[in-house]
Every structure is written in C-alpha cells, then in structure tokens.
Design an enzyme around this catalytic site. Structure first.
Site, PDB file in Angstrom:
ATOM      1  N   CYS A   1      55.344 138.806  92.229  1.00 44.15           N
ATOM      2  CA  CYS A   1      54.432 137.950  91.473  1.00 44.15           C
ATOM      3  C   CYS A   1      54.353 136.532  92.029  1.00 44.15           C
ATOM      4  CB  CYS A   1      54.856 137.907  90.012  1.00 44.15           C
ATOM      5  SG  CYS A   1      54.999 139.537  89.245  1.00 44.15           S
TER       6      CYS A   1
ATOM      7  N   HIS B   1      47.149 138.688  84.952  1.00 44.08           N
ATOM      8  CA  HIS B   1      48.215 138.609  85.955  1.00 44.08           C
ATOM      9  C   HIS B   1      47.993 139.601  87.094  1.00 44.08           C
ATOM     10  CE1 HIS B   1      51.953 138.120  87.884  1.00 44.08           C
ATOM     11  NE2 HIS B   1      52.663 139.002  87.201  1.00 44.08           N
TER      12      HIS B   1
END
Length: 419
Positions: A91, A361
C-alpha cells in the site's frame, strides 16, 4: 540536496471500474497531471517511477510501466527513451514512486521526474484475484512466523487471532487486534473509532473523486456489518480501482517556467521511508521513526503541521497514527478525534479527501492520491471541503505488514506556495 517542487498532480475517480484497463487508468492520470502542471506535453520528463501491485495477476509481472506507457510513447504524448522504474511496496507503492522522483531531482541528477501509481483491485466475480494481490503484502515464504506472532499478540490484546475469520482479509484481523490492544491498554473505545469513520465519510461526501460519496453517522458506523470486532464495514477501506500521479522539478527548472506554474508550485520539505519489524505491541511503530526523521530534515515539528492525510486502512489507524506522528499523546488519539480536532474546521484537519475508508484504496495509487489532496488544499483549490489556509501538510502512507508494523512507511512534508 536541492529544493524540489511539485508542479502538477492528478487523481482519477476511485471506485469499481471494471471497464477501465490499467493502460486506460495510467493515461487518464498522466494526461490530467500534465494539464494540472500547465504543460502541453511531457517532453521534458527525464525519468518516471511507476507504482503497481496487481498487474502480476494478469501475467504482467515485469515492465509494467513500460507496457502501460507504450501507447503514450507511440502517440508522442510521453517522450521516447525515457527510463521508467517499476516500484512495488504494498500500500506504500505510490509513495515509494514519489520518493524516487524526489531523489532524482534533489540529488541533481534530473531536472524533472514523474511518479505515477496505477491499480485495479476489483474483479467482478473473481474475488480470488483480489485476494492474491493483498496476500502479497505479507510473508508467504515463512507464514508460520506471523501466525505465531499474531497468536501471541492476540493473547495480549484479549482478541484471538483468526486468520480466516470475519468478512475481510487477514490484514483487517490484524488491525482489529491492534485496536483491541489499544482499547485494553489505553481505554480507546469503539465509539471513538466510529467517530473517525463518520468524520471521514463526511469529508468524502464532498470529494467528487471519492469511491463513497455518502455520509455515515456514528451510530450507523457502529451498527454496520462487523468485519472483525471492533471494526465494522464503515470503518474499513473498500476494494476499488484508480490512479494518481505527480510531477516534480528542481528550483532551477521552476524558475524558468511560466508565472502561473511558479505560483502554484508546492515545495517538498522532506520525504522519508522506513522499514518495519516484528515489534512488541507497546513499542512505537515505524511511522514515528519516519515522522521524526522527516521533521528533523525539514527543520519542522509536529506543531508546525496544519493539515494531514494518513493511511486509514481502518479508522483505528487514524487514531494510532495521530499518536505516532506526534499530534496526540500515546493513548490519547481516540480522545483527540472525539473532541473534533480532526474535522474540517478543526485545528488539525485529517483526511479531508475522505481517507481510505471513503475516498477508496487502490493499493498502488493511494500514496499519490494523498499528495493530490494535499496539493489541492495547499493551493486552496479543494472546493467545499477546503481547509482554512494551511502552510505545511503531511502525508503518511504505510504498506504491507510485518507483525504489528507496516512493512514500509512513508512520511512526506509539503509547503504551500508562497509560504
């Protein structure tokens, strides 16, 4: 090290976009970035950093950026023979790309460098492919190591580790254990986590690029479907697709550009990466180290920061990161949020984009979407979610997991034009 400026950013709308390919998302983010920088072409770009985690599930495990940009090169929209470095760090991927471009310019090696992150994590009818992407963010070579660690931490937290329990990934269960530990040792409440979630859904409702553009009350966040106690669906980031980009230049290069570009240029005060480890539950996380290094390099402190974007993969993460970044005392992050300080109009607005729980996300694009939001805010271009004038902004972005740490963490400090 030379001064580095961001002259253009972009972010596509985040969401479930099965009709859009990796190449289409890359094109959209790249061309929007050029327009934001006031450039007709990218002919002066000397190097590019391309972030992505999921293309390997389509068989494209190498030269990902080169493949996505081949049509743009062919059409004369991206310069020929420009090197493109592929980056993958869970991420934190997009922030790693930004860090690479920043080093290009700060070192004096380049006058203009670009960072872009592109990701697809939603595949209609194929949840296994989504799971494959996320499983790459934890040790697959020796899984017994983290199984043992989480079993021990679950005992400390009073919440047993259930690798296949709940409605989310193993990561949601590890975040839930961290939240439970924090609740047990510091008195943080589920309601405080819900307040953080509700606040970010409100912010996201004003963001035209957000995946979720609706408000969620505190009571609704508490009553939503449980993913892994104490976390409900409204407190967790969704699956989605998107891309984001940033264009960086040296101070010397900026001086020769049009006045309109110079007046919107955002100075990069610092960019720092740190690496995770298996730590004790009571030990500070790697974002504290990253923040302290970033503050020292920039000659700033937490008190100088006016605006923040943090990696709230779950709403508990916002509470924890407020403590790690020096904005709240250890154990007091929940109270800091509950007192309203992090809302639009508060003394330290956090995640005005909506954060990951509302904005979305897309793993390899997330870090650069934070830079885009902060750029809008620092230029006073954020519309109805615009904060009061801010001079210094911070982005915190974590990726992968090693125990209770992220595997990698980025902290970036930005300064408003004319500050």
């Amino acid at each position: 090290m030379r001064d580095v400026y961001v002259i253009g950013t972009s972010c596509t709308a985040f969401g479930k976009r099965p009709q859009d390919s990796f190449k289409a998302l890359a094109r959209e983010a790249y061309l929007d970035m050029l327009r934001d920088a006031g450039l007709d072409s990218g002919s002066d770009i000397e190097q590019a950093w391309f972030g992505n985690c999921g293309m390997g599930t389509f068989g494209q495990r190498n030269i990902r950026g080169q493949v996505c940009f081949t049509p743009l090169v062919r059409e004369g929209l991206f310069p020929e023979r420009v090197p493109m470095i592929n980056v993958e760090g869970g991420c934190a991927t997009a922030s790693m790309a930004f860090h690479g471009a920043w080093k290009d310019v700060a070192s004096g090696d380049m006058e203009m460098s670009m960072a872009i992150g592109v990701e697809k994590t939603f595949f209609a009818g194929d949840g296994g492919r989504t799971l494959e992407i996320f499983e790459g963010g934890i040790d697959q070579l020796d899984p017994e190591e983290w199984h043992s660690y989480y079993a021990e931490m679950g005992h400390e937290a009073g919440k047993p580790f259930e690798p296949n329990g709940g409605g989310g990934t193993v990561f949601m269960n590890t975040y839930a254990m961290q939240a439970a530990w924090h609740m047990k040792h510091h008195g943080t409440t589920q309601e405080q986590i819900a307040i953080a979630a509700s606040k970010n859904h409100w912010h996201g409702s004003m963001n035209p690029k957000a995946q979720y553009r609706f408000e969620v009350s505190v009571d609704e966040a508490l009553a939503d479907r449980e993913v892994s106690w104490p976390l409900t669906r409204a407190m967790c980031a969704p699956i989605g697709d998107g891309a984001a980009a940033a264009l960086l230049v040296s101070g010397d290069r900026l001086a020769g550009m049009d006045r309109a570009v110079r007046e919107r240029a955002i100075k990069v005060r610092g960019s720092v990466l740190t690496g995770g480890k298996y730590r004790a539950a009571s030990e500070p996380g790697l974002s504290r180290v990253a923040a302290q290094k970033a503050y020292a390099k920039a000659g700033l402190s937490a008190a100088d920061v006016d605006l923040v974007e943090v990696h709230d993969a779950t709403s508990f993460c916002e509470i924890f990161q407020l403590e790690m970044l020096g904005f709240a005392e250890d154990g007091k992050g929940g109270a800091f949020v509950a007192e309203g300080h992090t809302r639009l109009g508060g003394r330290l607005p956090v995640n005005l984009s909506g954060g990951l729980v509302s904005k979305g996300h897309p793993v390899g694009a997330t870090g650069l979407s934070m830079i885009h939001e902060l750029a809008l805010q620092l230029r006073s271009e954020a519309g109805e979610r615009q904060a009061q004038k801010a001079d210094i902004a911070l982005a915190e972005n974590g990726g992968g997991v090693i125990g209770f740490d992220e595997a990698a963490c980025s902290v970036i400090l930005l300064e408003a034009p004319g500050a």
